[in-house]
Design a protein around this motif. Structure first.
Motif, PDB file in Angstrom:
ATOM      1  N   THR A 106       0.838  -1.208   0.000  1.00 39.48           N
ATOM      2  CA  THR A 106       0.000   0.000   0.000  1.00 39.48           C
ATOM      3  C   THR A 106       0.867   1.250   0.000  1.00 39.48           C
ATOM      4  N   LEU A 107       1.915   1.253   0.801  1.00 34.82           N
ATOM      5  CA  LEU A 107       2.825   2.405   0.827  1.00 34.82           C
ATOM      6  C   LEU A 107       3.508   2.592  -0.523  1.00 34.82           C
ATOM      7  N   GLU A 108       3.951   1.493  -1.122  1.00 35.24           N
ATOM      8  CA  GLU A 108       4.591   1.571  -2.444  1.00 35.24           C
ATOM      9  C   GLU A 108       3.604   2.081  -3.497  1.00 35.24           C
ATOM     10  N   PHE A 109       2.378   1.594  -3.438  1.00 34.35           N
ATOM     11  CA  PHE A 109       1.345   2.008  -4.383  1.00 34.35           C
ATOM     12  C   PHE A 109       1.081   3.514  -4.283  1.00 34.35           C
ATOM     13  N   ILE A 110       0.880   3.993  -3.066  1.00 37.63           N
ATOM     14  CA  ILE A 110       0.595   5.422  -2.864  1.00 37.63           C
ATOM     15  C   ILE A 110       1.767   6.258  -3.361  1.00 37.63           C
ATOM     16  N   SER A 111       2.959   5.865  -2.990  1.00 32.71           N
ATOM     17  CA  SER A 111       4.146   6.615  -3.396  1.00 32.71           C
ATOM     18  C   SER A 111       4.277   6.665  -4.914  1.00 32.71           C
ATOM     19  N   SER A 112       4.051   5.540  -5.554  1.00 31.90           N
ATOM     20  CA  SER A 112       4.168   5.459  -7.008  1.00 31.90           C
ATOM     21  C   SER A 112       3.047   6.230  -7.710  1.00 31.90           C
ATOM     22  N   LYS A 144     -10.146   5.857  -6.067  1.00 33.70           N
ATOM     23  CA  LYS A 144     -10.165   7.252  -5.611  1.00 33.70           C
ATOM     24  C   LYS A 144      -9.087   8.084  -6.301  1.00 33.70           C
ATOM     25  N   ILE A 145      -7.894   7.527  -6.440  1.00 28.74           N
ATOM     26  CA  ILE A 145      -6.828   8.263  -7.115  1.00 28.74           C
ATOM     27  C   ILE A 145      -7.199   8.493  -8.582  1.00 28.74           C
ATOM     28  N   ASN A 146      -7.754   7.467  -9.225  1.00 22.17           N
ATOM     29  CA  ASN A 146      -8.171   7.640 -10.626  1.00 22.17           C
ATOM     30  C   ASN A 146      -9.285   8.668 -10.770  1.00 22.17           C
ATOM     31  N   ARG A 147     -10.216   8.690  -9.839  1.00 23.23           N
ATOM     32  CA  ARG A 147     -11.295   9.698  -9.875  1.00 23.23           C
ATOM     33  C   ARG A 147     -10.717  11.098  -9.684  1.00 23.23           C
ATOM     34  N   LEU A 148      -9.760  11.226  -8.787  1.00 23.54           N
ATOM     35  CA  LEU A 148      -9.131  12.536  -8.589  1.00 23.54           C
ATOM     36  C   LEU A 148      -8.380  12.974  -9.837  1.00 23.54           C
ATOM     37  N   ARG A 149      -7.716  12.019 -10.478  1.00 15.90           N
ATOM     38  CA  ARG A 149      -7.026  12.352 -11.735  1.00 15.90           C
ATOM     39  C   ARG A 149      -8.021  12.852 -12.774  1.00 15.90           C
ATOM     40  N   TYR A 150      -9.150  12.170 -12.860  1.00 17.82           N
ATOM     41  CA  TYR A 150     -10.171  12.572 -13.820  1.00 17.82           C
ATOM     42  C   TYR A 150     -10.690  13.974 -13.490  1.00 17.82           C
ATOM     43  N   VAL A 151     -10.986  14.184 -12.220  1.00 16.57           N
ATOM     44  CA  VAL A 151     -11.511  15.484 -11.800  1.00 16.57           C
ATOM     45  C   VAL A 151     -10.488  16.585 -12.054  1.00 16.57           C
TER      46      VAL A 151
END
Length: 164
Positions: A106-112, A144-151
């Motif tokens: 999870t930490l690696e994912f968030i960082s990346s 959530k990250i993908n939705r934020l990218r879209y927004v």
């Protein structure tokens, strides 16, 4: 009771949630974990009882094979101090019930995904929202990250917002 600052009622609640607490040796299992929380993670003794009531299963985890390695991973990956990891455990003890692999991925994912430049940025995120580690990668964080990218229309803009 005295070392963890727990009332008889809280001990009862903990044992009802995790009956196996009654099977652990006080001297060789429970006391070393209490000392780990207080001495190594610098959690004030009055908070240790709250941790046990909230997540009594922590007391059944191996100190050397589970609790310490998780703390070390977070310290290394997030440029945090032991005391800061202790504050995460004190506010969100369920984080330490996750597997070490889950925490690290999870930490690696968030960082990346957020293209974080410094590991300390990840540490700051954890300090302000430790329960982010409890989110599932596939169904929650990624979405959530993908939705934020879209927004925000681009990865770069979203990253700038996360860093602000």
């Amino acid at each position: 009771q005295r070392e963890a600052g727990m009332s008889v009622l809280n001990i009862k609640k903990s044992v009802l949630k995790q009956p196996s607490l009654l099977q652990y040796s006080v001297d060789s299992s429970l006391r070393p974990k209490l000392q780990f929380f207080v001495d190594e993670l610098k959690i004030p003794p009055e908070f240790v009882g709250k941790i046990i009531v909230s997540a009594p299963a922590l007391m059944g985890l191996s100190l050397s094979k589970n609790l310490r390695p998780k703390a070390k991973s977070i310290i290394m990956m997030c440029s945090m101090t032991s005391r800061e990891v202790g504050s995460i455990v004190a506010t969100s003890p369920q984080v330490f019930l996750l597997s070490q692999k889950n925490i690290e991925s999870t930490l690696e994912f968030i960082s990346s995904e957020l293209a974080l430049t410094y590991s300390r940025e990840l540490g700051e995120m954890l300090l302000s929202a430790p329960r982010i580690l409890l989110q599932s990668l596939d169904s929650s964080l990624s979405m959530k990250i993908n939705r934020l990218r879209y927004v925000f229309k681009s990865k770069k803009t979203a990253n700038e917002v996360f860093k602000a």
